[in-house]
Design a protein around this motif. Structure first.
Motif, PDB file in Angstrom:
ATOM      1  N   HIS A   1       6.796  -5.422   7.396  1.00 22.56           N
ATOM      2  CA  HIS A   1       5.569  -5.975   6.842  1.00 22.56           C
ATOM      3  C   HIS A   1       4.428  -4.978   7.026  1.00 22.56           C
ATOM      4  O   HIS A   1       4.324  -4.340   8.066  1.00 22.56           O
ATOM      5  CB  HIS A   1       5.215  -7.284   7.557  1.00 22.56           C
ATOM      6  CG  HIS A   1       4.086  -8.036   6.927  1.00 22.56           C
ATOM      7  ND1 HIS A   1       4.268  -8.913   5.882  1.00 22.56           N
ATOM      8  CD2 HIS A   1       2.753  -8.036   7.189  1.00 22.56           C
ATOM      9  CE1 HIS A   1       3.101  -9.431   5.531  1.00 22.56           C
ATOM     10  NE2 HIS A   1       2.161  -8.907   6.313  1.00 22.56           N
ATOM     11  N   GLY A   2       3.570  -4.855   6.039  1.00 23.87           N
ATOM     12  CA  GLY A   2       2.379  -4.034   6.184  1.00 23.87           C
ATOM     13  C   GLY A   2       2.385  -2.803   5.299  1.00 23.87           C
ATOM     14  O   GLY A   2       3.218  -2.645   4.402  1.00 23.87           O
ATOM     15  N   TRP A   3       1.447  -1.895   5.593  1.00 24.93           N
ATOM     16  CA  TRP A   3       1.207  -0.765   4.701  1.00 24.93           C
ATOM     17  C   TRP A   3       2.332   0.266   4.731  1.00 24.93           C
ATOM     18  O   TRP A   3       2.555   0.957   3.742  1.00 24.93           O
ATOM     19  CB  TRP A   3      -0.131  -0.111   5.028  1.00 24.93           C
ATOM     20  CG  TRP A   3      -1.283  -0.816   4.380  1.00 24.93           C
ATOM     21  CD1 TRP A   3      -2.255  -1.540   4.977  1.00 24.93           C
ATOM     22  CD2 TRP A   3      -1.557  -0.858   2.973  1.00 24.93           C
ATOM     23  NE1 TRP A   3      -3.124  -2.047   4.040  1.00 24.93           N
ATOM     24  CE2 TRP A   3      -2.724  -1.634   2.802  1.00 24.93           C
ATOM     25  CE3 TRP A   3      -0.933  -0.329   1.850  1.00 24.93           C
ATOM     26  CZ2 TRP A   3      -3.266  -1.885   1.553  1.00 24.93           C
ATOM     27  CZ3 TRP A   3      -1.490  -0.571   0.594  1.00 24.93           C
ATOM     28  CH2 TRP A   3      -2.632  -1.346   0.462  1.00 24.93           C
TER      29      TRP A   3
ATOM     30  N   ASP B   1      10.807  -8.378   6.807  1.00 23.18           N
ATOM     31  CA  ASP B   1       9.428  -8.807   7.045  1.00 23.18           C
ATOM     32  C   ASP B   1       9.365  -9.660   8.307  1.00 23.18           C
ATOM     33  O   ASP B   1      10.046 -10.688   8.410  1.00 23.18           O
ATOM     34  CB  ASP B   1       8.918  -9.599   5.831  1.00 23.18           C
ATOM     35  CG  ASP B   1       7.451  -9.927   5.917  1.00 23.18           C
ATOM     36  OD1 ASP B   1       7.072 -10.722   6.806  1.00 23.18           O
ATOM     37  OD2 ASP B   1       6.666  -9.410   5.103  1.00 23.18           O
TER      38      ASP B   1
ATOM     39  N   ARG C   1      -5.163   3.244   4.906  1.00 24.02           N
ATOM     40  CA  ARG C   1      -3.774   3.007   5.292  1.00 24.02           C
ATOM     41  C   ARG C   1      -2.837   3.133   4.101  1.00 24.02           C
ATOM     42  O   ARG C   1      -1.746   3.679   4.203  1.00 24.02           O
ATOM     43  CB  ARG C   1      -3.624   1.614   5.930  1.00 24.02           C
ATOM     44  CG  ARG C   1      -4.149   1.539   7.333  1.00 24.02           C
ATOM     45  CD  ARG C   1      -3.230   2.238   8.335  1.00 24.02           C
ATOM     46  NE  ARG C   1      -2.044   1.435   8.619  1.00 24.02           N
ATOM     47  CZ  ARG C   1      -0.792   1.854   8.444  1.00 24.02           C
ATOM     48  NH1 ARG C   1      -0.557   3.062   7.989  1.00 24.02           N
ATOM     49  NH2 ARG C   1       0.228   1.077   8.731  1.00 24.02           N
TER      50      ARG C   1
ATOM     51  N   SER D   1      -0.108  -8.986   1.734  1.00 21.88           N
ATOM     52  CA  SER D   1      -0.045  -9.983   2.795  1.00 21.88           C
ATOM     53  C   SER D   1      -0.990 -11.146   2.495  1.00 21.88           C
ATOM     54  O   SER D   1      -0.821 -11.841   1.498  1.00 21.88           O
ATOM     55  CB  SER D   1      -0.345  -9.315   4.138  1.00 21.88           C
ATOM     56  OG  SER D   1      -0.061 -10.170   5.210  1.00 21.88           O
TER      57      SER D   1
ATOM     58  N   GLU E   1      -7.927  -6.998   8.298  1.00 20.92           N
ATOM     59  CA  GLU E   1      -8.163  -5.718   7.642  1.00 20.92           C
ATOM     60  C   GLU E   1      -9.564  -5.726   7.035  1.00 20.92           C
ATOM     61  O   GLU E   1     -10.381  -6.594   7.340  1.00 20.92           O
ATOM     62  CB  GLU E   1      -7.098  -5.458   6.572  1.00 20.92           C
ATOM     63  CG  GLU E   1      -5.723  -5.206   7.140  1.00 20.92           C
ATOM     64  CD  GLU E   1      -4.782  -4.606   6.112  1.00 20.92           C
ATOM     65  OE1 GLU E   1      -3.771  -4.024   6.539  1.00 20.92           O
ATOM     66  OE2 GLU E   1      -5.043  -4.718   4.898  1.00 20.92           O
TER      67      GLU E   1
ATOM     68  N   ARG F   1      -8.902  -0.397   3.891  1.00 25.65           N
ATOM     69  CA  ARG F   1      -7.497  -0.149   4.199  1.00 25.65           C
ATOM     70  C   ARG F   1      -6.664   0.223   2.979  1.00 25.65           C
ATOM     71  O   ARG F   1      -5.619   0.864   3.100  1.00 25.65           O
ATOM     72  CB  ARG F   1      -6.869  -1.373   4.884  1.00 25.65           C
ATOM     73  CG  ARG F   1      -7.597  -1.852   6.112  1.00 25.65           C
ATOM     74  CD  ARG F   1      -7.878  -0.779   7.146  1.00 25.65           C
ATOM     75  NE  ARG F   1      -6.717  -0.200   7.770  1.00 25.65           N
ATOM     76  CZ  ARG F   1      -6.015  -0.757   8.756  1.00 25.65           C
ATOM     77  NH1 ARG F   1      -6.325  -1.961   9.196  1.00 25.65           N
ATOM     78  NH2 ARG F   1      -5.000  -0.117   9.287  1.00 25.65           N
TER      79      ARG F   1
ATOM     80  N   SER G   1       4.329  -8.248  -0.114  1.00 23.06           N
ATOM     81  CA  SER G   1       4.487  -8.981   1.158  1.00 23.06           C
ATOM     82  C   SER G   1       3.537 -10.171   1.244  1.00 23.06           C
ATOM     83  O   SER G   1       2.915 -10.408   2.289  1.00 23.06           O
ATOM     84  CB  SER G   1       4.255  -8.040   2.352  1.00 23.06           C
ATOM     85  OG  SER G   1       5.041  -6.886   2.263  1.00 23.06           O
TER      86      SER G   1
ATOM     87  N   GLY H   1      -5.375  -7.480   3.485  1.00 26.76           N
ATOM     88  CA  GLY H   1      -4.666  -8.418   4.346  1.00 26.76           C
ATOM     89  C   GLY H   1      -5.507  -8.921   5.503  1.00 26.76           C
ATOM     90  O   GLY H   1      -6.659  -8.519   5.698  1.00 26.76           O
TER      91      GLY H   1
END
Length: 314
Positions: A291-293, A260, A100, A171, A92, A96, A195, A89
């Protein structure tokens, strides 16, 4: 408070965000060149076997870091393996997916439990490029398609054909994965996205005003949207989903969180509606989450299983 981002307001928003864009590009520069604060956050999880390497990209005229996950049996057999290319994403890097997402450890556990078979995962660094050949001339899409994929497939024991090649992302990387798979369905047999950044147009999109300003400035640097929407539209997965005649044989999976922060669930639902209206098979989920990991980790096992099922059909 949320606001609509309208094309008529685009230029004024861009003019108002010069300072914000300067900060954003400074972050991007640190990520691209010096790795910045990511080094402090990218703690390699115990048990990780991901290798971190670098190759020189001729199309970008720079060195590009990448991560490489090899299956547990890779060094003890002479068999060939499918490859999943994973795109990270925005803000990043290639680490990651492991640091993550801890996806490599999840993949090891799923293989050991007999839930899926083995495959290679390769993660190129993509800066904040949206994996696009930009208006400024930086050819990030070409780096992935023309250089990185051949690098992995000639340097390691891979199946080396469409049925054994897939792409995924989170993302910005979800956008990139969908875009590259739809633009190059001859290369990829399957695509997944968590996402994904999906915006049909700025008239329909709802974004937090601060984020809208930041992203409009970033999009202008990549797509030149203050001058023309042509490059944006050419690279938009939603447009490709509407117009492409080559998606029937592409296995497609995508999901998004219902909370999100970027509102990307709207675009995910639009993509689902488009594909469904055209009778194009796909798997789509909206799950509770942001949103995200933290969100993606809850659903990565599903996309890994999806890709193994697609690989198994070859």
């Amino acid at each position: 408070m949320w606001t609509r981002v309208r094309p008529a307001a685009l230029l004024s928003l861009l003019l108002l965000t010069q300072t914000a864009f300067a900060l954003l590009t400074q972050t991007a520069f640190a990520t691209q060149r010096g790795r910045g604060a990511f080094e402090d956050r990218d703690q390699i999880p115990e048990g990780s076997r991901v290798r971190y390497l670098t190759f020189h990209s001729d199309v970008l005229d720079r060195d590009v870091p990448y991560g490489l996950y090899l299956p547990p049996s890779y060094d003890t057999t002479d068999r060939t393996y499918p490859v999943l290319f994973f795109l990270h994403g925005a803000n990043e890097n290639e680490k990651r997916w492991s640091t993550r997402g801890m996806t490599d450890l999840m993949l090891d556990r799923m293989v050991a439990a007999g839930e899926i078979g083995e495959f290679i995962v390769a993660i190129p660094f993509g800066a904040n490029s949206f994996y696009t050949n930009s208006a400024s001339g930086e050819r990030w899409e070409d780096m992935v398609v023309q250089e990185f994929i051949p690098l992995i497939e000639t340097g390691y024991r891979t199946v080396g054909e469409r049925s054994g090649r897939a792409i995924s992302g989170i993302s910005m990387g979800g956008y990139g994965a969908l875009k590259l798979a739809m633009q190059h369905p001859d290369l990829f047999g399957a695509v997944s996205a968590h996402s994904a950044m999906l915006l049909d147009d700025f008239e329909q999109a709802t974004l937090d005003p601060r984020r809208a300003q930041l992203y409009l400035a970033l999009f202008d640097s990549i797509f030149g949207i203050s001058e023309s929407m042509d490059l944006w539209n050419q690279n938009n997965p939603l447009r490709m989903a509407r117009e492409s005649t080559r998606l029937d044989d592409l296995a497609i999976y995508f999901d998004c969180g219902t909370e999100d922060e970027y509102g990307f669930y709207v675009g995910a639902e639009q993509l689902h509606d488009i594909l469904e209206s055209r009778g194009i098979r796909h798997e789509f989920h909206l799950y509770p989450g942001t949103h995200g990991w933290d969100y993606a980790r809850e659903h990565t096992a599903a996309s890994l299983a999806f890709h193994w099922e697609a690989f198994s059909r070859r």
